[in-house]
Enzyme design. Structure first.
Site, short mmCIF file in Angstrom:
data_model
loop_
_atom_site.label_atom_id
_atom_site.label_comp_id
_atom_site.label_asym_id
_atom_site.label_seq_id
_atom_site.Cartn_x
_atom_site.Cartn_y
_atom_site.Cartn_z
N GLU A 81 -7.22 5.46 -2.72
CA GLU A 81 -6.21 4.84 -1.86
C GLU A 81 -4.80 5.18 -2.32
OE1 GLU A 81 -5.98 0.61 -2.10
OE2 GLU A 81 -6.30 0.57 -4.25
N ASP B 183 1.80 -4.79 -0.83
CA ASP B 183 1.48 -5.91 -1.71
C ASP B 183 0.96 -5.36 -3.04
OD1 ASP B 183 -0.56 -4.99 0.03
OD2 ASP B 183 -1.71 -6.84 -0.16
#
Length: 548
Positions: free
Chosen positions: A483, A290
């Site tokens: 991340e 996403d």
């Protein structure tokens, strides 16, 4: 009990341009965390840079009291509450994010695990020791009041401690029959890539605890049942029907944790398309990607998020994960002496493998590709997920691993010196160029490492070396793991998407330690990264053979 009526909820959705006859149920019943006027007004006021901050707060009193107080405030301001009054309301009735959690260190924590001694490079060994310490910062357990007053929290109670990813992600990620997108009530109607079966396999392999497998095999099976019942799609091709799976979340309204962004995006499309847009955004969140051009290709504007069409794709990675899970379930049941269930899952894997080879595999290009249900053809764009079947072992011909290497060469992926790009399109979305993500590096590296070819295995090592040096370089500059990473211009913390890059970070730390464990006697911290063009591959292979 005070309730914001369903009719009012529909009016709110209509205010966002949604036609009532197309309304779908909200992601949960909470009129604070999932739907209703309170959520709408607070999120659309954009009190916080990240919408997730509000829906992760806990309530200081009961939901009834909060809703009653809000109702009075809304009436006082004719349902158009000024931003300052909304801020005061939140400060009075909600607690800051994270106060419901306590630090936790695993009981079996070892300060210096044995694998660290396998790392030859002294700088990398010292770095690995620091990465290992981060797990203690990410360990959490829930305070007992979540069990006593669950209605006051979006966090779902778990008696067991857990590891959080880090940054904005302060919840656990595996529970509840099927696996929700996260351990929050607003995530309950969407899942995430199905990896629980693999986790069980890794646990049982490490512990030999077959009794644990016996006690929990039903829970593991329930996750696969969820995908079979809720996410199966039948594709007709060449006179045959094939059953595969897709990401699909038929629940209404904006995502609570990104409410204002979804509502604003909906204003860019016709009224009748807004409910469909929100379901596609949720499906994209379910995928883990996403968001990405992977879900925009084939839309009217493939560079705009309003073109998202996640549920119209049959994803390679999702079906490869399920293929692996079906094989593991067959092995589990064989080990437990249940031949009927073992045969069932063995047949399911065989059927899925045949479907993937018929619909997703491209012999000429040497890779698998997502299948576009509306257009009836493969999406031939590059994504590392195209090689997921190598990682899961879901292929019948061992030569596909070396064909995959040629696929990477043909797409010039091996010329990227700081990591494997997530795609070759720069859309501003976080799962696109120039970002690189640890799980996608793993898919390719460990997929190629399964080859019998020394050349292909050497490429796997060089890709691991590049990724480790990128992680190490950024950590040396910032004392943080991220991340995602921007692999342009030398490697930096990543960017793009809906929120700022997050520190922590679970999967980045995990992969770094896995690669240091596996290649620790070869990896170096030096600054020279390898561009793996054909001439470099030959040189690297010769050096490798000489060293052996």
């Amino acid at each position: 009990m005070l309730k914001v009526s369903w009719e009012l909820h529909l009016l709110l959705l209509l205010g966002l341009g949604l036609r009532s006859q197309e309304a779908l149920p909200p992601p949960c019943e909470s009129q604070i965390y999932c739907h209703g006027e309170l959520l709408h007004q607070i999120q659309m006021a954009k009190l916080y840079q990240d919408d997730k901050q509000f829906v992760d707060m806990s309530i200081a009193t009961s939901p009834d009291e909060v809703l009653q107080s809000f109702s009075e405030l809304a009436v006082a301001y004719n349902h158009s509450i000024p931003r300052g009054q909304l801020q005061e309301f939140v400060q009075r009735h909600f607690q800051p994010v994270g106060q419901e959690l306590e630090p936790w260190v695993p009981e079996d924590w070892k300060d210096s695990p044995q694998f660290l001694q396998k790392i030859s490079d002294a700088k990398l060994r010292a770095w690995a020791e620091q990465l290992h310490q981060i797990w203690k910062r990410l360990g959490k357990k829930m305070k007992p009041e979540i069990l006593s007053y669950p209605e006051r929290f979006s966090l779902i109670y778990s008696e067991h401690p857990f590891i959080v990813p880090g940054g904005r992600f302060v919840e656990f990620y595996y529970c509840y029959g099927h696996i929700p997108n996260g351990g929050r009530v607003y995530y309950l109607q969407r899942s995430q890539p199905p990896l629980l079966t693999l986790m069980m396999d890794l646990y049982v392999t490490h512990t030999k605890d077959v009794s644990f497998l016996q006690e929990n095999i039903g829970t593991v099976a329930s996750e696969l049942d969820f995908w079979t019942v809720n996410r199966t799609i039948t594709v007709n091709s060449g006179g045959r029907s094939y059953n595969l799976n897709r990401y699909y979340v038929p629940y209404g309204g904006p995502r609570p944790e990104s409410y204002s962004k979804d509502a604003d995006l909906a204003n860019t499309v016709p009224e009748g398309d807004r409910e469909a847009l929100w379901t596609e955004l949720k499906a994209g969140a379910e995928s883990g990607w996403d968001f990405s051009s992977r879900w925009l290709v084939g839309g009217p504007n493939p560079d705009s998020l309003s073109s998202i069409r996640t549920s119209k794709m049959v994803p390679v990675d999702l079906n490869a994960f399920l293929c692996q899970a079906e094989g593991l379930m067959s092995n589990f049941y064989s080990r437990l002496g249940n031949d009927t269930e073992a045969t069932k899952y063995r047949n399911l894997r065989s059927q899925r493998l045949a479907a993937m080879e018929a619909l997703l595999w491209d012999e000429q290009k040497g890779a698998w590709f997502d299948y576009d249900l509306e257009k009836g053809k493969k999406n031939l764009e590059f994504y590392p997920s195209n090689l997921t079947p190598l990682w899961t072992g879901c292929f019948s011909d061992p030569s596909v691993i070396d064909k995959a290497l040629k696929y990477l060469e043909d797409n010039q992926i091996l010329t990227y010196q700081y990591g494997i790009p997530t795609s070759l399109r720069n859309t501003g979305q976080q799962w696109d160029l120039p970002n690189a993500w640890a799980p996608l590096q793993d898919l390719v590296i460990r997929g190629l490492a399964k080859s019998d070819s020394p050349r292909t295995r050497e490429v796997a090592f060089q890709l691991a070396q590049n990724w480790i040096r990128t992680n190490f370089k950024v950590y040396s500059q910032t004392s943080a793991m991220y991340e995602k990473y921007d692999i342009s211009n030398g490697g930096h913390p990543g960017g793009g998407g809906e929120y700022e890059v997050q520190e922590g970070f679970g999967w980045t730390n995990g992969l770094a330690l896995v690669l240091l464990d596996h290649y620790g006697d070869q990896l170096t911290s030096g600054t020279q990264l390898a561009s793996l063009g054909p001439h470099c591959l030959v040189a690297a292979l010769l050096i490798s053979l000489l060293l052996q």
